[in-house]
Design an enzyme around this catalytic site. Structure first.
Site, mmCIF file in Angstrom:
data_model
loop_
_atom_site.group_PDB
_atom_site.id
_atom_site.type_symbol
_atom_site.label_atom_id
_atom_site.label_comp_id
_atom_site.label_asym_id
_atom_site.label_seq_id
_atom_site.Cartn_x
_atom_site.Cartn_y
_atom_site.Cartn_z
ATOM 1 N N HIS A 172 50.070 19.495 57.538
ATOM 2 C CA HIS A 172 50.274 18.375 56.600
ATOM 3 C C HIS A 172 49.007 17.522 56.461
ATOM 4 C CE1 HIS A 172 54.591 19.180 57.031
ATOM 5 N NE2 HIS A 172 54.831 18.289 56.086
ATOM 6 N N CYS B 191 47.581 19.892 62.232
ATOM 7 C CA CYS B 191 48.903 19.906 61.596
ATOM 8 C C CYS B 191 48.617 20.211 60.138
ATOM 9 C CB CYS B 191 49.592 18.551 61.731
ATOM 10 S SG CYS B 191 51.082 18.408 60.705
ATOM 11 N N ASP C 120 56.625 26.907 56.975
ATOM 12 C CA ASP C 120 56.351 25.606 57.591
ATOM 13 C C ASP C 120 57.624 24.770 57.469
ATOM 14 O OD1 ASP C 120 54.810 23.431 58.694
ATOM 15 O OD2 ASP C 120 54.620 22.599 56.694
ATOM 16 N N SER C 121 57.551 23.567 58.066
ATOM 17 C CA SER C 121 58.692 22.659 57.972
ATOM 18 C C SER C 121 58.845 22.062 56.573
ATOM 19 C CB SER C 121 58.502 21.503 58.958
ATOM 20 O OG SER C 121 57.307 20.804 58.648
ATOM 21 N N CYS D 297 52.231 26.450 60.390
ATOM 22 C CA CYS D 297 52.715 25.255 61.066
ATOM 23 C C CYS D 297 52.149 25.266 62.482
ATOM 24 C CB CYS D 297 54.240 25.280 61.114
ATOM 25 S SG CYS D 297 54.955 23.958 62.099
HETATM 26 N N1 DGL Z 1 53.056 21.042 59.321
HETATM 27 C C1 DGL Z 1 53.573 21.268 60.615
HETATM 28 C C2 DGL Z 1 52.504 21.387 61.657
HETATM 29 O O1 DGL Z 1 51.458 21.926 61.352
HETATM 30 C C3 DGL Z 1 54.803 20.479 60.997
HETATM 31 C C4 DGL Z 1 54.756 19.007 60.850
HETATM 32 C C5 DGL Z 1 56.133 18.407 61.087
HETATM 33 O O2 DGL Z 1 57.082 18.864 60.440
HETATM 34 O O3 DGL Z 1 56.241 17.497 61.930
HETATM 35 O O4 DGL Z 1 52.656 21.019 62.799
#
Ligand code: DGL
Length: 266
Positions: free
Chosen positions: A188, A186, A10-11, A73
């Protein structure tokens, strides 16, 4: 039997919500987590840039000899699955289709909301997945980008008044259309789950982690590729070791990784 690790990327810290779920489902498996913390957030970037980043992270995990890759992600699952699959020499699991399937199973009336990054919303990947899985079933889909949730989650602003204020603005459209099921599109966003649940108390929230674990289970079972290690290993590789990472990682995972190392994804 296959004792190689499962790669997850992931990021930033968001993919740890998927990793947590995978660790719960597969306590005997080892994991290699790659977090591109030097370049987070991904969600505001163009598809071309995301494909380049995805290629670099996939090459990294391939060099680590993982047996399967989980793209933890949504932004990459929505824009770069072909790029990843072309590089990876192993099965690849994204998070969009598993979460869409789970939402359809759990939605009582087909009023499904999606909150995600701009890249994911722009790709319309969830709309496409939901409609193709549902077939002729009638669906009411509303998607909304919530980009500020990513830095709030990275900061660990889990119960912060700023998070409530921003969440109230972002989530109000879903109240107007009687959403019954909301996909946290997402990885996050489960970090902010309590605030989201408080503002939408009657809405069923779908996370990527559990849904992806079911798909991993099927692949490992079909290839008889489960691990039989007595002690699993969790190694974390980051493109930048940020001061907040350890605190938030411990909070999400509930355990200390065996190793946290700074690397360059290339
Ligand atoms: N957690 C990631 C997602 O599911 C990326 C969020 C990001 O870095 O903007 O999209």
């Amino acid at each position: 039997m296959d004792n190689r690790a499962i790669g997850v990327f992931d990021s930033g810290v968001g993919g740890l919500t998927v990793l947590r779920s995978l660790i719960e489902h597969f306590p005997q498996e080892s994991f290699i987590y790659a977090g591109d913390t030097a370049r987070v957030p991904y969600g505001n970037k163009t598809a071309a840039t995301l494909q380049e980043y995805a290629a670099q992270c996939t090459r990294f995990l391939t060099r680590k000899n993982v047996k399967l890759i989980v793209v933890a992600c949504n932004s990459l699952s929505a824009t770069a699955m072909d790029t990843i699959a072309n590089i990876a020499e192993v099965p690849v699991v994204g998070v969009i289709n598993p979460a869409a399937r789970k939402a359809l199973l759990e939605s009582p009336a087909g009023h499904i909301g999606i909150i995600a990054t701009r890249a994911t919303v722009r790709s319309r990947a969830y709309d496409t997945a939901l409609r193709s899985i549902a077939g002729s079933e009638s669906l009411h889909i509303l998607s909304h980008a919530c980009p500020l949730f990513v830095p709030l989650a990275e900061e660990g602003f889990v119960q912060h008044p700023a998070t409530e204020l921003i969440a109230n603005t972002y989530l109000s459209p879903f109240r107007d259309v009687q959403t019954d099921t909301l996909i946290l599109g997402c990885t996050h966003f489960p970090i902010l789950r309590e605030v989201i649940a408080k503002l939408l108390p009657d809405v069923n929230l779908i996370e990527s982690g559990g849904a992806a674990a079911d798909e991993v289970q099927q692949i490992l079972a079909s290839k008889a590729a489960f691990s039989d290690l007595e002690k699993s290993i969790i190694n974390v590789y980051l493109s930048d070791i940020t001061p907040s990472f350890k605190a938030i990682a411990n909070r999400i995972l509930g355990i200390q990784p065996n190793k946290v190392e700074k690397v360059t994804f290339s």
